[in-house]
Design a protein around this motif. Structure first.
Motif, PDB file in Angstrom:
ATOM      1  N   LEU A 243       0.821  -1.198   0.000  1.00  0.00           N
ATOM      2  CA  LEU A 243       0.000   0.000   0.000  1.00  0.00           C
ATOM      3  C   LEU A 243       0.859   1.253   0.000  1.00  0.00           C
ATOM      4  N   ASN A 244       0.297   2.307  -0.534  1.00  0.00           N
ATOM      5  CA  ASN A 244       0.919   3.619  -0.518  1.00  0.00           C
ATOM      6  C   ASN A 244       0.127   4.501   0.439  1.00  0.00           C
ATOM      7  N   PHE A 245       0.812   5.151   1.371  1.00  0.00           N
ATOM      8  CA  PHE A 245       0.128   5.991   2.349  1.00  0.00           C
ATOM      9  C   PHE A 245       0.352   7.483   2.098  1.00  0.00           C
ATOM     10  N   ASP A 246       1.260   7.824   1.199  1.00  0.00           N
ATOM     11  CA  ASP A 246       1.717   9.204   1.094  1.00  0.00           C
ATOM     12  C   ASP A 246       1.193   9.956  -0.114  1.00  0.00           C
ATOM     13  N   THR A 247       0.996   9.278  -1.228  1.00  0.00           N
ATOM     14  CA  THR A 247       0.534   9.951  -2.446  1.00  0.00           C
ATOM     15  C   THR A 247      -0.560   9.126  -3.103  1.00  0.00           C
ATOM     16  N   ALA A 248      -1.516   9.814  -3.699  1.00  0.00           N
ATOM     17  CA  ALA A 248      -2.591   9.125  -4.411  1.00  0.00           C
ATOM     18  C   ALA A 248      -2.131   8.824  -5.828  1.00  0.00           C
ATOM     19  N   PRO A 249      -2.168   7.559  -6.251  1.00  0.00           N
ATOM     20  CA  PRO A 249      -1.769   7.226  -7.619  1.00  0.00           C
ATOM     21  C   PRO A 249      -2.610   7.993  -8.641  1.00  0.00           C
ATOM     22  N   ASP A 250      -2.033   8.237  -9.811  1.00  0.00           N
ATOM     23  CA  ASP A 250      -2.752   8.954 -10.856  1.00  0.00           C
ATOM     24  C   ASP A 250      -4.062   8.252 -11.216  1.00  0.00           C
TER      25      ASP A 250
ATOM     26  N   ALA B 102     -10.048   7.967 -11.240  1.00  0.00           N
ATOM     27  CA  ALA B 102     -11.257   7.231 -10.865  1.00  0.00           C
ATOM     28  C   ALA B 102     -12.186   8.088 -10.007  1.00  0.00           C
ATOM     29  N   VAL B 103     -11.635   8.840  -9.051  1.00  0.00           N
ATOM     30  CA  VAL B 103     -12.470   9.703  -8.199  1.00  0.00           C
ATOM     31  C   VAL B 103     -13.099  10.812  -9.027  1.00  0.00           C
ATOM     32  N   ALA B 104     -12.314  11.427  -9.906  1.00  0.00           N
ATOM     33  CA  ALA B 104     -12.850  12.484 -10.767  1.00  0.00           C
ATOM     34  C   ALA B 104     -13.967  11.944 -11.650  1.00  0.00           C
ATOM     35  N   SER B 105     -13.804  10.715 -12.136  1.00  0.00           N
ATOM     36  CA  SER B 105     -14.830  10.107 -12.980  1.00  0.00           C
ATOM     37  C   SER B 105     -16.113   9.872 -12.200  1.00  0.00           C
ATOM     38  N   LEU B 106     -15.997   9.497 -10.929  1.00  0.00           N
ATOM     39  CA  LEU B 106     -17.187   9.268 -10.106  1.00  0.00           C
ATOM     40  C   LEU B 106     -17.965  10.567  -9.911  1.00  0.00           C
TER      41      LEU B 106
ATOM     42  N   LEU C 118      -7.885  15.482  -1.022  1.00  0.00           N
ATOM     43  CA  LEU C 118      -8.608  14.463  -1.773  1.00  0.00           C
ATOM     44  C   LEU C 118      -9.408  13.569  -0.836  1.00  0.00           C
ATOM     45  N   LEU C 119      -8.847  13.216   0.318  1.00  0.00           N
ATOM     46  CA  LEU C 119      -9.568  12.384   1.283  1.00  0.00           C
ATOM     47  C   LEU C 119     -10.767  13.135   1.861  1.00  0.00           C
ATOM     48  N   ASP C 120     -10.625  14.442   2.091  1.00  0.00           N
ATOM     49  CA  ASP C 120     -11.774  15.255   2.515  1.00  0.00           C
ATOM     50  C   ASP C 120     -12.870  15.222   1.453  1.00  0.00           C
ATOM     51  N   LEU C 121     -12.476  15.395   0.202  1.00  0.00           N
ATOM     52  CA  LEU C 121     -13.444  15.411  -0.895  1.00  0.00           C
ATOM     53  C   LEU C 121     -14.147  14.063  -1.021  1.00  0.00           C
ATOM     54  N   ILE C 122     -13.432  12.985  -0.792  1.00  0.00           N
ATOM     55  CA  ILE C 122     -14.027  11.650  -0.842  1.00  0.00           C
ATOM     56  C   ILE C 122     -15.106  11.511   0.226  1.00  0.00           C
ATOM     57  N   GLU C 123     -14.864  12.048   1.416  1.00  0.00           N
ATOM     58  CA  GLU C 123     -15.898  12.004   2.453  1.00  0.00           C
ATOM     59  C   GLU C 123     -17.133  12.806   2.035  1.00  0.00           C
TER      60      GLU C 123
ATOM     61  N   ASP D 113     -24.428   3.912  -4.272  1.00  0.00           N
ATOM     62  CA  ASP D 113     -23.386   3.024  -3.771  1.00  0.00           C
ATOM     63  C   ASP D 113     -22.038   3.730  -3.715  1.00  0.00           C
ATOM     64  N   ALA D 114     -22.038   5.050  -3.458  1.00  0.00           N
ATOM     65  CA  ALA D 114     -20.810   5.846  -3.505  1.00  0.00           C
ATOM     66  C   ALA D 114     -19.736   5.296  -2.572  1.00  0.00           C
ATOM     67  N   GLU D 115     -20.105   4.976  -1.340  1.00  0.00           N
ATOM     68  CA  GLU D 115     -19.090   4.536  -0.371  1.00  0.00           C
ATOM     69  C   GLU D 115     -18.463   3.211  -0.786  1.00  0.00           C
ATOM     70  N   GLY D 116     -19.272   2.275  -1.238  1.00  0.00           N
ATOM     71  CA  GLY D 116     -18.730   0.992  -1.671  1.00  0.00           C
ATOM     72  C   GLY D 116     -17.801   1.134  -2.861  1.00  0.00           C
ATOM     73  N   ARG D 117     -18.143   2.019  -3.772  1.00  0.00           N
ATOM     74  CA  ARG D 117     -17.301   2.214  -4.945  1.00  0.00           C
ATOM     75  C   ARG D 117     -15.996   2.916  -4.584  1.00  0.00           C
ATOM     76  N   LEU D 118     -16.064   3.854  -3.655  1.00  0.00           N
ATOM     77  CA  LEU D 118     -14.842   4.520  -3.195  1.00  0.00           C
ATOM     78  C   LEU D 118     -13.939   3.541  -2.453  1.00  0.00           C
ATOM     79  N   GLU D 119     -14.543   2.678  -1.628  1.00  0.00           N
ATOM     80  CA  GLU D 119     -13.771   1.643  -0.925  1.00  0.00           C
ATOM     81  C   GLU D 119     -13.052   0.742  -1.917  1.00  0.00           C
TER      82      GLU D 119
END
Length: 287
Positions: free
Chosen positions: A18-25, A30-34, A88-93, A117-123
């Motif tokens: 896992l990566n904890f420091d940067t969000a992969p491109d 995927a988040v922008a598409s949602l 980005l994590l704030d925006l996801i919430e 199903d936003a939460e399941g898809r984000l997970e």
């Protein structure tokens, strides 16, 4: 989980670190598409787009344009505009909170949910793109605990790196990798934590081929803290914790195979097993 993920899990036993420091491109895309999906086509979706723009503007203190381009505007900021990982994590919430809401149009007589199903898809995105966070009940949290990782896991990993403790180090590291790998790997994490606990007790010279017999050997050994040796109740706690580890392994791990319809293992149980195992390994090593 799609074919490539299932194949990798079957071949490698894990989907990777896992990566904890940067969000992969790919995660950002995927988040922008949602957001874009929830903001297009229908009158209700356009309301969702306006709401996302307003909430993002108020939360981040920068202007996001409302209207048909809102999803593209937010999407550009996520993908190219310098949106940090915490932002980005704030925006996801915010997405998880707003997506399932029921929006109305036609004078309030028709209701529609744009992302039920936003939460399941984000997970699923967190798992797919190996970002070390999960979302539950609208809140994002880091996988594991930074405090426990530093205070409990780090000493255990350092101790098991000594010569002769290879049989402990390998399953402990496997347990950590599976702990961070998502729901599909939780059973394997418990199996590996149990294996590391048994291996550590054997490395200390305790006798037995299963945890219950190793626990009995421990109880009768000089490894028992002197403060507990004369306190039966305290010694019973240690004994019961060791045996409970075995019970959890038998009921929740994949050591004996799990039926397809088995209930999902709570990640809190996995964390408890791993941190308890690491703490006990650290104690054994310190003696």
């Amino acid at each position: 989980m799609r074919y490539t993920d299932r194949e990798r899990l079957a071949t490698d036993g894990t989907l990777g670190p896992l990566n904890f420091d940067t969000a992969p491109d790919g995660f950002r895309v995927a988040v922008a598409s949602l957001i874009h999906e929830g903001s297009r086509l229908t009158p209700v979706a356009r309301q969702f787009g306006f709401r996302m723009a307003d909430l993002a503007t108020q939360h981040f203190g920068r202007q996001f344009v409302s209207g048909g381009a809102v999803s593209l505007t937010l999407g550009h900021w996520i993908e190219h505009g310098g949106c940090t990982l915490p932002q980005l994590l704030d925006l996801i919430e915010i997405i998880a909170e707003e997506g399932p809401k029921r929006w109305s149009f036609d004078s309030g007589t028709t209701f529609h949910t744009v992302l039920p199903d936003a939460e399941g898809r984000l997970e699923a995105m967190f798992v797919r793109f190996r970002l070390g966070y999960r979302i539950h009940d609208g809140q994002v949290r880091r996988v594991g605990s930074e405090v426990l990782d530093e205070a409990v896991l780090a000493p255990a990993l350092a101790a098991t790196s000594r010569p002769g403790w290879e049989s402990v180090n390998a399953p402990l590291r496997d347990a950590l990798r599976h702990q961070r790998g998502g729901p599909a790997e939780r059973a394997a994490a418990i199996t590996d934590a149990h294996a590391a606990l048994e291996a550590a007790m054997k490395a200390m010279g305790l006798k037995g081929d299963r945890l219950d017999s190793l626990a009995k050997s421990f109880r009768n050994s000089s490894l028992v803290p002197s403060q507990l040796a004369s306190v039966p109740e305290g010694l019973d706690v240690l004994d019961k914790l060791l045996k409970r580890s075995s019970a959890v392994r038998d009921s929740m791990s994949d050591a004996h195979g799990k039926p397809p319809a088995a209930a999902e293992i709570p990640d809190a149980i996995v964390d408890l097993m791993i941190y308890w195992t690491a703490a006990f390994i650290g104690y054994l090593a310190a003696t």
